[in-house]
Scaffold this active site. Structure first.
Site, PDB file in Angstrom:
ATOM      1  N   GLY A 239       0.772  -1.247   0.000  1.00 58.78           N
ATOM      2  CA  GLY A 239       0.000   0.000   0.000  1.00 58.78           C
ATOM      3  C   GLY A 239       0.796   1.284   0.000  1.00 58.78           C
ATOM      4  O   GLY A 239       0.207   2.369  -0.051  1.00 58.78           O
ATOM      5  N   GLU A 280       3.909  -6.695   1.610  1.00 57.92           N
ATOM      6  CA  GLU A 280       3.575  -7.054   0.221  1.00 57.92           C
ATOM      7  C   GLU A 280       3.484  -5.827  -0.673  1.00 57.92           C
ATOM      8  O   GLU A 280       2.416  -5.522  -1.198  1.00 57.92           O
ATOM      9  CB  GLU A 280       2.197  -7.725   0.194  1.00 57.92           C
ATOM     10  N   PRO A 281       4.579  -5.108  -0.858  1.00 53.64           N
ATOM     11  CA  PRO A 281       4.494  -3.929  -1.723  1.00 53.64           C
ATOM     12  C   PRO A 281       4.441  -4.304  -3.203  1.00 53.64           C
ATOM     13  O   PRO A 281       5.123  -5.232  -3.634  1.00 53.64           O
ATOM     14  CB  PRO A 281       5.792  -3.182  -1.406  1.00 53.64           C
ATOM     15  N   GLY A 282       3.643  -3.603  -3.951  1.00 54.32           N
ATOM     16  CA  GLY A 282       3.577  -3.799  -5.394  1.00 54.32           C
ATOM     17  C   GLY A 282       3.940  -2.498  -6.083  1.00 54.32           C
ATOM     18  O   GLY A 282       5.042  -2.316  -6.602  1.00 54.32           O
ATOM     19  N   ARG A 320      -6.239   3.624 -15.394  1.00 49.72           N
ATOM     20  CA  ARG A 320      -6.294   4.288 -14.087  1.00 49.72           C
ATOM     21  C   ARG A 320      -6.933   5.682 -14.111  1.00 49.72           C
ATOM     22  O   ARG A 320      -7.704   6.012 -13.208  1.00 49.72           O
ATOM     23  CB  ARG A 320      -4.902   4.318 -13.433  1.00 49.72           C
ATOM     24  N   TYR A 324     -10.014   5.544 -11.707  1.00 52.26           N
ATOM     25  CA  TYR A 324      -9.809   6.167 -10.391  1.00 52.26           C
ATOM     26  C   TYR A 324      -9.632   7.676 -10.459  1.00 52.26           C
ATOM     27  O   TYR A 324      -9.316   8.304  -9.454  1.00 52.26           O
ATOM     28  CB  TYR A 324      -8.536   5.615  -9.721  1.00 52.26           C
ATOM     29  N   CYS A 351     -13.290   4.404 -28.063  1.00 51.08           N
ATOM     30  CA  CYS A 351     -14.557   5.093 -28.309  1.00 51.08           C
ATOM     31  C   CYS A 351     -15.262   5.443 -27.017  1.00 51.08           C
ATOM     32  O   CYS A 351     -16.325   4.897 -26.700  1.00 51.08           O
ATOM     33  CB  CYS A 351     -15.429   4.233 -29.209  1.00 51.08           C
ATOM     34  N   GLU A 352     -14.639   6.288 -26.230  1.00 52.23           N
ATOM     35  CA  GLU A 352     -15.160   6.737 -24.937  1.00 52.23           C
ATOM     36  C   GLU A 352     -14.638   8.134 -24.717  1.00 52.23           C
ATOM     37  O   GLU A 352     -13.430   8.352 -24.820  1.00 52.23           O
ATOM     38  CB  GLU A 352     -14.575   5.898 -23.791  1.00 52.23           C
ATOM     39  N   TYR A 380       0.057  -1.350 -12.251  1.00 54.11           N
ATOM     40  CA  TYR A 380      -1.356  -1.463 -12.643  1.00 54.11           C
ATOM     41  C   TYR A 380      -1.649  -0.815 -14.005  1.00 54.11           C
ATOM     42  O   TYR A 380      -2.731  -0.299 -14.233  1.00 54.11           O
ATOM     43  CB  TYR A 380      -2.276  -0.895 -11.541  1.00 54.11           C
TER      44      TYR A 380
HETATM   45  N1  LLP Z   1      -1.381  -7.179  -0.889  1.00 51.17           N
HETATM   46  C1  LLP Z   1      -2.695  -7.305  -1.136  1.00 51.17           C
HETATM   47  C2  LLP Z   1      -3.439  -8.338  -0.454  1.00 51.17           C
HETATM   48  C3  LLP Z   1      -3.321  -6.444  -2.035  1.00 51.17           C
HETATM   49  O1  LLP Z   1      -4.613  -6.575  -2.252  1.00 51.17           O
HETATM   50  C4  LLP Z   1      -2.558  -5.455  -2.703  1.00 51.17           C
HETATM   51  C5  LLP Z   1      -3.184  -4.553  -3.674  1.00 51.17           C
HETATM   52  C6  LLP Z   1      -1.188  -5.379  -2.445  1.00 51.17           C
HETATM   53  C7  LLP Z   1      -0.629  -6.253  -1.510  1.00 51.17           C
HETATM   54  C8  LLP Z   1      -0.281  -4.395  -3.127  1.00 51.17           C
HETATM   55  O2  LLP Z   1      -0.640  -3.080  -2.879  1.00 51.17           O
HETATM   56  P1  LLP Z   1       0.330  -1.898  -3.417  1.00 51.17           P
HETATM   57  O3  LLP Z   1       1.630  -1.982  -2.656  1.00 51.17           O
HETATM   58  O4  LLP Z   1       0.536  -2.100  -4.853  1.00 51.17           O
HETATM   59  O5  LLP Z   1      -0.424  -0.657  -3.113  1.00 51.17           O
HETATM   60  N2  LLP Z   1      -5.500  -1.277  -9.350  1.00 51.17           N
HETATM   61  C9  LLP Z   1      -5.359  -0.328  -8.269  1.00 51.17           C
HETATM   62  C10 LLP Z   1      -4.652  -0.902  -7.078  1.00 51.17           C
HETATM   63  C11 LLP Z   1      -5.316  -2.142  -6.544  1.00 51.17           C
HETATM   64  C12 LLP Z   1      -4.582  -2.683  -5.377  1.00 51.17           C
HETATM   65  C13 LLP Z   1      -5.129  -3.989  -4.975  1.00 51.17           C
HETATM   66  N3  LLP Z   1      -4.420  -4.638  -3.965  1.00 51.17           N
HETATM   67  C14 LLP Z   1      -4.647   0.917  -8.812  1.00 51.17           C
HETATM   68  O6  LLP Z   1      -4.283   0.941  -9.984  1.00 51.17           O
HETATM   69  O7  LLP Z   1      -4.461   1.879  -8.064  1.00 51.17           O
END
Ligand code: LLP
Length: 423
Positions: A239, A280-282, A320, A324, A351-352, A380
Site C-alpha cells: 500500500g 507485500e508492496p507492489g 487508471r 480512479y 470510443c469513450e 497497474y
Molecule cells: N497485498 C494485497 C493483499 C493487495 O490486495 C494489494 C493490492 C497489495 C498487496 C499491493 O498493494 P500496493 O503496494 O501495490 O499498493 N488497481 C489499483 C490498485 C489495486 C490494489 C489492490 N491490492 C490501482 O491501480 O491503483
C-alpha cells in the site's frame, strides 16, 4: 527518473526515440536500475534493519515471466492472487516455496495448482477456501502453511475502490469470526496455522492506519495465544504510496518503523518472540520505474474550449485515469523543453469520451508524429490492460544502462483473434 540529453528524454542511458525505432509504440518501458534502487532502499529500511522479515512483491502491480525472474534474483518472495499469476510465476521458474497465494474467492482448481506445486504459503480468505484446502491436503497428503486474512476495520485516505480493510469489504474474515476457522486447522494433520494477514489499502501516505490495524487485531492475537502456542508470521500487506504528479512519496522507513515498533510493543507485552513480519508492496517497487511511450496522432483544437491530442494507446493500456481519476505527468520525449508551450489534453483512441490519459497539461507544442512519455505507469498499467475496441496490447521493454531488451512482445492481430472459433 528520466535524463535529458540534447533536449531528448532518456530512460537510463537509452534514448526514447531509439526505443520507438526498435519496438514501436505504445510501449511500456521499465528502468531495471530504478527497480533495483527501490528494492535496495526497501531492504535497507526493512529486511536488513529488522531480522526475520520478508518482502513479498505483489505481482498484480506488474507481472510477466521476466519480472518474476527479476524478483527471484533480487531475493524477494512473490505474492500471487490467481491461477494465472501463479502459472506465470511457475513457468518463469520461480521457487514455489517463496510464493504466497492471496486473493478472495480462490477457486478449487487454483488451490489445487498451488498445493500440487508446493506453494509456500496460502492466505485463506474465506470459509469455502478452508474447506477446499482441508480436502486437498488429504488428497495430496501435503503440508500446507496457512495464514488467515482478517479485516481490521480501519479507514484509509485513498480512492474508495482501493480501500480493502473496512468492515464492509469482500476481503478477509471479520475479526470476531476468524478464530473459529483457525480452530478447525488444529484438528487437521496436514494444515499448519502460521499467522494472520491484513492489507488496508493502496496508494497510502500515512502510517497511522497500519498502527491502528495492529491495535485492532491485538485482542485477536491474545485470543489466538489461548488456543495455540505460536503465531509464526504476521503479514501487514502493501500500500505504500508513490509519486504520480505532485504527491510527496514517503520513505519506506516512514511506514515501516512505526509498524515494527507497534509489533514489538504488542509481542513484548505478550512476552512472546516477534513473529516473522512480511510486507507485500507492489506499486512502490514498480510504479515510478515504469514509463509509457506513445506517438501523437490526430490533433483537434477546439477554439476556446480545449486542444485534444490523441495518442496511439489509451484506456486499454492505462485504465487508471478513467477508473480512479488518476492523474499523470509526462513530457514530449523528442523535445522536452521549448519556449513555445501550450495546454493540451492527451486522449486515447478508444470510443469513450472518458478515455483521457491527462487533462490540461502544459507541454511544448506538439505535432503529429511526436513522442509522448508518460511517467509512473509501472504499476497497474500493463497488468490492467485490455483489448477494448480490439486494440493490441503494447510490448514491454526492460532498460538497464545502455541495454534494452524486449520482455513481452507486442500482441499481433493474429493473436488477438486466436481464441475465436469458426462457427
Ligand atoms: N497485498 C494485497 C493483499 C493487495 O490486495 C494489494 C493490492 C497489495 C498487496 C499491493 O498493494 P500496493 O503496494 O501495490 O499498493 N488497481 C489499483 C490498485 C489495486 C490494489 C489492490 N491490492 C490501482 O491501480 O491503483
Amino acid at each position: 527518473m528520466i535524463k535529458i540529453r540534447e533536449n531528448k528524454a532518456y530512460i537510463e542511458d537509452v534514448c526514447c526515440l531509439d526505443l520507438k525505432k526498435h519496438y514501436g509504440t505504445p510501449l511500456y518501458v521499465y528502468s531495471v536500475g530504478q527497480m533495483k534502487k527501490t528494492i535496495n532502499e526497501l531492504k535497507k529500511a526493512f529486511t536488513s534493519k529488522y531480522p526475520n522479515t520478508i518482502i513479498s512483491y505483489a505481482s498484480k502491480a506488474f507481472i510477466c515471466k521476466a519480472m518474476c525472474q527479476f524478483i527471484e534474483k533480487e531475493g524477494l518472495n512473490l505474492d500471487v492472487v490467481s491461477g494465472g499469476e501463479l502459472y506465470t510465476a511457475l513457468q518463469a521458474g520461480f521457487d514455489p516455496s517463496r510464493i504466497e497465494f492471496n486473493g478472495n474467492n480462490k477457486l478449487y482448481e487454483e488451490l489445487e495448482m498451488a498445493v500440487k506445486n508446493n506453494v509456500g504459503k496460502i492466505i485463506v480468505d474465506g470459509e469455502e477456501e478452508l474447506e477446499y484446502l482441508i480436502d486437498l491436503s488429504h488428497k495430496y497428503r501435503r503440508k500446507i502453511n496457512l495464514l488467515f486474512r482478517v479485516t481490521p476495520g480501519v479507514e484509509v485516505h485513498t480512492h474508495k475502490y482501493i480501500t480493502t480493510a473496512k468492515e464492509d469489504t469482500k476481503f478477509g474474515f471479520p475479526l470476531d469470526e476468524v478464530l473459529e476457522q483457525v480452530k478447525k486447522v488444529s484438528d487437521e494433520p496436514y494444515l499448519e496455522f502460521i499467522g494472520y494477514h491484513f492489507h488496508i489499502g493502496s496508494q497510502l501516505f500515512e502510517s497511522q492506519p497500519y498502527v491502528n490495524a495492529l491495535n485492532n487485531i491485538t485482542p485477536l492475537l491474545k485470543e489466538t495465544y489461548e488456543i495455540c502456542d505460536e503465531i509464526k508470521e504476521l503479514n501487514v500487506g502493501g500500500g505504500f504510496g508513490i509519486n504520480y504528479t505532485d504527491e510527496e512519496r514517503k520513505s519506506f522507513s516512514y511506514f515501516l518503523d512505526p509498524i515494527m515498533n507497534k509489533i514489538d510493543e504488542i509481542f513484548n507485552h505478550f512476552k512472546k518472540e516477534r513473529p516473522v513480519v512480511t510486507i507485500e508492496p507492489g506499486r512502490s517497487i514498480v510504479g515510478e520505474a515504469g514509463y509509457t511511450l506513445y506517438t501523437v496522432g490526430s490533433i483537434k483544437n477546439i477554439e476556446g474550449v480545449r486542444k485534444y491530442v490523441s495518442i496511439d494507446g489509451g484506456m486499454t493500456d492505462n485504465i487508471r485515469p478513467a477508473l480512479y481519476g488518476a492523474k499523470y505527468d509526462g513530457v514530449v520525449a523528442n523535445c522536452v523543453e521549448s519556449e513555445k508551450k501550450e495546454v493540451i489534453t492527451i486522449c486515447g483512441k478508444c470510443c469513450e469520451s472518458g478515455d483521457i490519459i491527462r487533462e490540461d497539461i502544459e507541454l511544448p507544442e506538439v505535432r503529429t508524429g511526436d513522442l509522448i512519455l508518460i511517467r509512473s505507469t509501472g504499476a497497474y498499467g500493463y497488468s490492467m490492460s485490455s483489448n477494448y475496441n480490439q486494440l493490441l496490447k503494447p510490448a514491454v521493454v526492460f532498460v538497464e544502462g545502455k541495454e534494452h531488451k524486449l520482455v513481452v512482445k507486442r500482441q499481433s492481430l493474429e493473436e488477438l483473434i486466436m481464441d475465436d472459433l469458426e462457427v
